[in-house]
Scaffold this motif. Structure first.
Motif, PDB file in Angstrom:
ATOM      1  N   PHE A  14      -9.046  46.825   6.078  1.00 57.68           N
ATOM      2  CA  PHE A  14      -9.775  45.602   5.732  1.00 57.68           C
ATOM      3  C   PHE A  14      -9.755  44.564   6.847  1.00 57.68           C
ATOM      4  O   PHE A  14     -10.462  43.571   6.768  1.00 57.68           O
ATOM      5  N   TRP A  15      -8.962  44.773   7.887  1.00 54.22           N
ATOM      6  CA  TRP A  15      -8.815  43.747   8.923  1.00 54.22           C
ATOM      7  C   TRP A  15     -10.147  43.391   9.570  1.00 54.22           C
ATOM      8  O   TRP A  15     -10.389  42.236   9.914  1.00 54.22           O
ATOM      9  N   ALA A  16     -11.029  44.353   9.721  1.00 55.20           N
ATOM     10  CA  ALA A  16     -12.337  44.080  10.335  1.00 55.20           C
ATOM     11  C   ALA A  16     -13.107  43.029   9.535  1.00 55.20           C
ATOM     12  O   ALA A  16     -13.814  42.206  10.114  1.00 55.20           O
ATOM     13  N   LEU A  17     -12.951  43.041   8.214  1.00 47.25           N
ATOM     14  CA  LEU A  17     -13.629  42.036   7.378  1.00 47.25           C
ATOM     15  C   LEU A  17     -13.057  40.643   7.623  1.00 47.25           C
ATOM     16  O   LEU A  17     -13.786  39.657   7.647  1.00 47.25           O
ATOM     17  N   VAL A  18     -11.746  40.558   7.799  1.00 49.54           N
ATOM     18  CA  VAL A  18     -11.111  39.273   8.080  1.00 49.54           C
ATOM     19  C   VAL A  18     -11.523  38.794   9.466  1.00 49.54           C
ATOM     20  O   VAL A  18     -11.868  37.632   9.677  1.00 49.54           O
ATOM     21  N   LYS A  19     -11.497  39.718  10.396  1.00 47.72           N
ATOM     22  CA  LYS A  19     -11.797  39.400  11.794  1.00 47.72           C
ATOM     23  C   LYS A  19     -13.272  39.028  11.999  1.00 47.72           C
ATOM     24  O   LYS A  19     -13.599  38.263  12.904  1.00 47.72           O
ATOM     25  N   ALA A  20     -14.142  39.552  11.151  1.00 51.55           N
ATOM     26  CA  ALA A  20     -15.583  39.386  11.339  1.00 51.55           C
ATOM     27  C   ALA A  20     -16.064  37.952  11.185  1.00 51.55           C
ATOM     28  O   ALA A  20     -17.096  37.583  11.736  1.00 51.55           O
ATOM     29  N   ASN A  21     -15.346  37.143  10.442  1.00 51.61           N
ATOM     30  CA  ASN A  21     -15.802  35.783  10.180  1.00 51.61           C
ATOM     31  C   ASN A  21     -14.908  34.780  10.901  1.00 51.61           C
ATOM     32  O   ASN A  21     -13.789  34.508  10.451  1.00 51.61           O
ATOM     33  N   PRO A  22     -15.380  34.214  12.012  1.00 46.31           N
ATOM     34  CA  PRO A  22     -14.560  33.262  12.768  1.00 46.31           C
ATOM     35  C   PRO A  22     -14.100  32.054  11.957  1.00 46.31           C
ATOM     36  O   PRO A  22     -13.082  31.453  12.263  1.00 46.31           O
ATOM     37  N   LYS A  23     -14.818  31.702  10.915  1.00 50.94           N
ATOM     38  CA  LYS A  23     -14.435  30.556  10.086  1.00 50.94           C
ATOM     39  C   LYS A  23     -13.089  30.785   9.400  1.00 50.94           C
ATOM     40  O   LYS A  23     -12.353  29.842   9.135  1.00 50.94           O
ATOM     41  N   TYR A  24     -12.755  32.058   9.125  1.00 49.39           N
ATOM     42  CA  TYR A  24     -11.472  32.355   8.483  1.00 49.39           C
ATOM     43  C   TYR A  24     -10.290  31.890   9.322  1.00 49.39           C
ATOM     44  O   TYR A  24      -9.270  31.498   8.779  1.00 49.39           O
ATOM     45  N   ARG A  25     -10.425  31.934  10.634  1.00 46.07           N
ATOM     46  CA  ARG A  25      -9.319  31.528  11.512  1.00 46.07           C
ATOM     47  C   ARG A  25      -8.918  30.078  11.236  1.00 46.07           C
ATOM     48  O   ARG A  25      -7.751  29.752  11.091  1.00 46.07           O
ATOM     49  N   GLU A  26      -9.920  29.230  11.158  1.00 40.36           N
ATOM     50  CA  GLU A  26      -9.694  27.809  10.883  1.00 40.36           C
ATOM     51  C   GLU A  26      -9.184  27.606   9.457  1.00 40.36           C
ATOM     52  O   GLU A  26      -8.224  26.852   9.228  1.00 40.36           O
ATOM     53  N   ILE A  27      -9.788  28.291   8.513  1.00 41.98           N
ATOM     54  CA  ILE A  27      -9.398  28.158   7.111  1.00 41.98           C
ATOM     55  C   ILE A  27      -7.946  28.586   6.921  1.00 41.98           C
ATOM     56  O   ILE A  27      -7.176  27.923   6.216  1.00 41.98           O
ATOM     57  N   ILE A  28      -7.562  29.672   7.550  1.00 41.40           N
ATOM     58  CA  ILE A  28      -6.190  30.168   7.401  1.00 41.40           C
ATOM     59  C   ILE A  28      -5.187  29.166   7.964  1.00 41.40           C
ATOM     60  O   ILE A  28      -4.180  28.864   7.325  1.00 41.40           O
ATOM     61  N   LEU A  29      -5.459  28.610   9.124  1.00 42.33           N
ATOM     62  CA  LEU A  29      -4.539  27.614   9.678  1.00 42.33           C
ATOM     63  C   LEU A  29      -4.507  26.351   8.818  1.00 42.33           C
ATOM     64  O   LEU A  29      -3.444  25.758   8.615  1.00 42.33           O
ATOM     65  N   GLN A  30      -5.644  25.949   8.293  1.00 36.60           N
ATOM     66  CA  GLN A  30      -5.665  24.785   7.394  1.00 36.60           C
ATOM     67  C   GLN A  30      -4.818  25.046   6.151  1.00 36.60           C
ATOM     68  O   GLN A  30      -4.038  24.189   5.734  1.00 36.60           O
ATOM     69  N   HIS A  31      -4.981  26.232   5.563  1.00 37.37           N
ATOM     70  CA  HIS A  31      -4.167  26.585   4.389  1.00 37.37           C
ATOM     71  C   HIS A  31      -2.684  26.651   4.755  1.00 37.37           C
ATOM     72  O   HIS A  31      -1.832  26.221   3.965  1.00 37.37           O
ATOM     73  N   LEU A  32      -2.397  27.182   5.915  1.00 36.98           N
ATOM     74  CA  LEU A  32      -1.007  27.254   6.373  1.00 36.98           C
ATOM     75  C   LEU A  32      -0.399  25.860   6.423  1.00 36.98           C
ATOM     76  O   LEU A  32       0.695  25.626   5.906  1.00 36.98           O
ATOM     77  N   PHE A  33      -1.124  24.924   7.015  1.00 40.34           N
ATOM     78  CA  PHE A  33      -0.611  23.561   7.148  1.00 40.34           C
ATOM     79  C   PHE A  33      -0.550  22.826   5.805  1.00 40.34           C
ATOM     80  O   PHE A  33       0.332  22.013   5.582  1.00 40.34           O
ATOM     81  N   GLU A  34      -1.494  23.126   4.913  1.00 41.45           N
ATOM     82  CA  GLU A  34      -1.483  22.492   3.587  1.00 41.45           C
ATOM     83  C   GLU A  34      -0.316  22.988   2.739  1.00 41.45           C
ATOM     84  O   GLU A  34       0.340  22.207   2.063  1.00 41.45           O
ATOM     85  N   THR A  35      -0.100  24.291   2.764  1.00 43.96           N
ATOM     86  CA  THR A  35       0.926  24.871   1.900  1.00 43.96           C
ATOM     87  C   THR A  35       2.323  24.822   2.512  1.00 43.96           C
ATOM     88  O   THR A  35       3.308  24.922   1.784  1.00 43.96           O
TER      89      THR A  35
END
Length: 136
Positions: A14-35
């Motif tokens: 499934f990693w290709a699906l995660v990697k395919a959308n550059p917006k996920y990179r920002e969202i993941i770091l935002q969630h990391l900092f929020e949580t």
């Protein structure tokens, strides 16, 4: 086949699906900092920035790209080269003062985001991603 290899195969699937959308990179770091606000303090460039200041932040996007490049390298090469993980963990611990436990934390955040954003990201994939940093 050992559990570690089985989990890696699921993550690679499934990693290709995660990697395919550059917006996920920002969202993941935002969630990391929020949580985990304590983790945000480890990133000098982002320490003290509000949620609003992190949105569409080019520095956060650039750092997200770096993180994903490293995670992709980890996912793609782990089975062949276990020293990659050790080197990454050591460099983060020594150079950036980032403890190994943060690799587990970011994998949990990736699971949260992927489960929310990617159709078909089921419990097997979630379990695999949560367990890879622990087992391998």
């Amino acid at each position: 086949m050992c559990a570690c290899l089985e989990h890696f195969q699921k993550v690679i699937g499934f990693w290709a699906l995660v990697k395919a959308n550059p917006k996920y990179r920002e969202i993941i770091l935002q969630h990391l900092f929020e949580t985990h606000p304590d983790v945000q303090k480890l990133f000098l460039k982002f320490a003290g920035l509000s949620k609003e200041q992190l949105q569409n932040n080019p520095d956060l996007q650039a750092h997200g790209e770096i993180v994903f490049c490293k995670l992709t390298k980890f996912v793609q090469h782990q089975q062949a080269d276990k020293s990659l993980v050790k080197g990454l963990a050591e460099s983060h611990a020594k150079q950036h003062k980032i403890p190994w436990s943060n690799f587990q934390i970011i994998s949990e955040v990736i699971v949260m985001v992927a489960a929310e954003k990617i159709d078909g990201f089921g419990t097997d994939a979630q379990t695999a991603l949560k367990n890879v940093p622990k087992e391998c």
